[in-house]
Design a protein around this motif. Structure first.
Motif, PDB file in Angstrom:
ATOM      1  N   UNK A 133       2.988   2.387 -12.591  1.00  0.00           N
ATOM      2  CA  UNK A 133       2.846   1.021 -13.081  1.00  0.00           C
ATOM      3  C   UNK A 133       3.172   0.053 -11.934  1.00  0.00           C
ATOM      4  N   UNK A 134       2.140  -0.326 -11.174  1.00  0.00           N
ATOM      5  CA  UNK A 134       2.371  -1.150  -9.986  1.00  0.00           C
ATOM      6  C   UNK A 134       1.539  -2.438  -9.980  1.00  0.00           C
ATOM      7  N   UNK A 135       1.050  -2.861 -11.135  1.00  0.00           N
ATOM      8  CA  UNK A 135       0.208  -4.057 -11.180  1.00  0.00           C
ATOM      9  C   UNK A 135       0.948  -5.312 -10.705  1.00  0.00           C
ATOM     10  N   UNK A 136       2.168  -5.503 -11.167  1.00  0.00           N
ATOM     11  CA  UNK A 136       2.930  -6.704 -10.812  1.00  0.00           C
ATOM     12  C   UNK A 136       3.751  -6.467  -9.552  1.00  0.00           C
ATOM     13  N   UNK A 137       4.475  -5.364  -9.512  1.00  0.00           N
ATOM     14  CA  UNK A 137       5.291  -4.977  -8.350  1.00  0.00           C
ATOM     15  C   UNK A 137       4.826  -3.598  -7.903  1.00  0.00           C
ATOM     16  N   UNK A 138       4.849  -3.334  -6.610  1.00  0.00           N
ATOM     17  CA  UNK A 138       4.594  -1.981  -6.128  1.00  0.00           C
ATOM     18  C   UNK A 138       5.903  -1.207  -6.277  1.00  0.00           C
ATOM     19  N   UNK A 139       6.221  -0.878  -7.526  1.00  0.00           N
ATOM     20  CA  UNK A 139       7.511  -0.291  -7.884  1.00  0.00           C
ATOM     21  C   UNK A 139       7.814   0.979  -7.095  1.00  0.00           C
ATOM     22  N   UNK A 140       9.066   1.070  -6.638  1.00  0.00           N
ATOM     23  CA  UNK A 140       9.563   2.272  -5.982  1.00  0.00           C
ATOM     24  C   UNK A 140      10.423   3.086  -6.942  1.00  0.00           C
ATOM     25  N   UNK A 141      10.912   2.439  -7.998  1.00  0.00           N
ATOM     26  CA  UNK A 141      11.794   3.044  -8.988  1.00  0.00           C
ATOM     27  C   UNK A 141      11.458   2.473 -10.363  1.00  0.00           C
ATOM     28  N   UNK A 142      11.724   3.210 -11.425  1.00  0.00           N
ATOM     29  CA  UNK A 142      11.476   2.671 -12.758  1.00  0.00           C
ATOM     30  C   UNK A 142      12.535   1.657 -13.204  1.00  0.00           C
ATOM     31  N   UNK A 143      13.640   1.562 -12.458  1.00  0.00           N
ATOM     32  CA  UNK A 143      14.748   0.677 -12.853  1.00  0.00           C
ATOM     33  C   UNK A 143      14.615  -0.677 -12.164  1.00  0.00           C
ATOM     34  N   UNK A 144      14.757  -1.742 -12.946  1.00  0.00           N
ATOM     35  CA  UNK A 144      14.625  -3.092 -12.388  1.00  0.00           C
ATOM     36  C   UNK A 144      15.631  -3.324 -11.267  1.00  0.00           C
ATOM     37  N   UNK A 180      15.343  12.574  -6.652  1.00  0.00           N
ATOM     38  CA  UNK A 180      14.106  13.138  -7.190  1.00  0.00           C
ATOM     39  C   UNK A 180      13.279  12.136  -8.005  1.00  0.00           C
ATOM     40  N   UNK A 181      13.662  10.863  -7.975  1.00  0.00           N
ATOM     41  CA  UNK A 181      12.901   9.844  -8.701  1.00  0.00           C
ATOM     42  C   UNK A 181      11.495   9.734  -8.112  1.00  0.00           C
ATOM     43  N   UNK A 182      10.512   9.772  -8.977  1.00  0.00           N
ATOM     44  CA  UNK A 182       9.117   9.653  -8.567  1.00  0.00           C
ATOM     45  C   UNK A 182       8.697   8.198  -8.660  1.00  0.00           C
ATOM     46  N   UNK A 183       7.902   7.759  -7.708  1.00  0.00           N
ATOM     47  CA  UNK A 183       7.409   6.379  -7.702  1.00  0.00           C
ATOM     48  C   UNK A 183       6.574   6.138  -8.956  1.00  0.00           C
ATOM     49  N   UNK A 184       6.901   5.085  -9.721  1.00  0.00           N
ATOM     50  CA  UNK A 184       6.131   4.775 -10.926  1.00  0.00           C
ATOM     51  C   UNK A 184       4.665   4.454 -10.604  1.00  0.00           C
ATOM     52  N   UNK A 206       0.800  -1.223   0.000  1.00  0.00           N
ATOM     53  CA  UNK A 206       0.000   0.000   0.000  1.00  0.00           C
ATOM     54  C   UNK A 206       0.839   1.283   0.000  1.00  0.00           C
ATOM     55  N   UNK A 207       2.167   1.176   0.043  1.00  0.00           N
ATOM     56  CA  UNK A 207       2.996   2.389   0.039  1.00  0.00           C
ATOM     57  C   UNK A 207       2.724   3.195  -1.214  1.00  0.00           C
ATOM     58  N   UNK A 208       2.397   4.456  -1.040  1.00  0.00           N
ATOM     59  CA  UNK A 208       2.026   5.292  -2.176  1.00  0.00           C
ATOM     60  C   UNK A 208       3.150   6.226  -2.623  1.00  0.00           C
ATOM     61  N   UNK A 209       4.271   6.228  -1.897  1.00  0.00           N
ATOM     62  CA  UNK A 209       5.420   7.020  -2.328  1.00  0.00           C
ATOM     63  C   UNK A 209       6.688   6.202  -2.115  1.00  0.00           C
ATOM     64  N   UNK A 210       7.802   6.741  -2.585  1.00  0.00           N
ATOM     65  CA  UNK A 210       9.072   6.011  -2.481  1.00  0.00           C
ATOM     66  C   UNK A 210      10.065   6.725  -1.555  1.00  0.00           C
ATOM     67  N   UNK A 211       9.534   7.415  -0.566  1.00  0.00           N
ATOM     68  CA  UNK A 211      10.348   8.159   0.394  1.00  0.00           C
ATOM     69  C   UNK A 211      11.457   7.284   0.996  1.00  0.00           C
TER      70      UNK A 211
END
Length: 143
Positions: free
Chosen positions: A87-98, A81-85, A14-19
């Motif tokens: 696109x979180x269907x598969x992973x709750x991505x914190x970064x756009x980089x794998x 300054x990276x913003x949380x993506x 449920x994390x909505x940001x990547x702080x």
């Protein structure tokens, strides 16, 4: 025995940001250190963004591209300054980089949902406090 190795897995979907991701990555990003960013080949925008900070490395990873380079202030600023993506269907991505790997043994993997720290600072109060904050959202293992 030396400093413990630490594994962190973000389990709270449920994390909505990547702080926490930004704080942890920038804590280990040091100017002058080598890095690698791993992207899947179809992640063309991410490869293009990472290529600003390094060059494509020759590898035998058939399905992915690796960008390598040297950490500098611009790279660290980009991470901070990276913003949380979205696109979180598969992973709750914190970064756009794998995956992101630093020469000091730190890595952010599976889009920032897993971290591996080979040499954790044991006397760093900021790091210890950050681990306590993250504990609510993650499993933390020390080896």
């Amino acid at each position: 025995m030396g400093n413990p190795q630490i594994g962190i897995e973000i389990i709270d979907k449920s994390l909505t940001d990547n702080h926490y991701w930004r704080k942890l990555v920038t804590m280990f990003a040091l100017v002058g250190m080598r890095f690698e960013i791993h992207c899947w080949n179809e992640e063309t925008e991410e490869i293009k963004a990472a290529s600003i900070y390094g060059e494509v490395k020759t590898s035998d990873w058939e399905f992915g591209t690796i960008i390598e380079g040297m950490l500098d202030e611009k790279f660290i600023e980009m991470i901070y300054h990276t913003i949380k993506p979205q696109d979180t269907e598969i992973h709750n991505k914190m970064t756009p980089f794998f995956s992101i790997f630093f020469e000091n043994g730190f890595s952010s993997e599976h889009y920032g949902t897993e971290f591996h720290i080979l040499s954790a600072p044991t006397e760093d109060l900021n790091f210890t406090a950050l681990l306590e904050e993250i504990r609510e959202y993650a499993i933390i293992n020390k080896y």
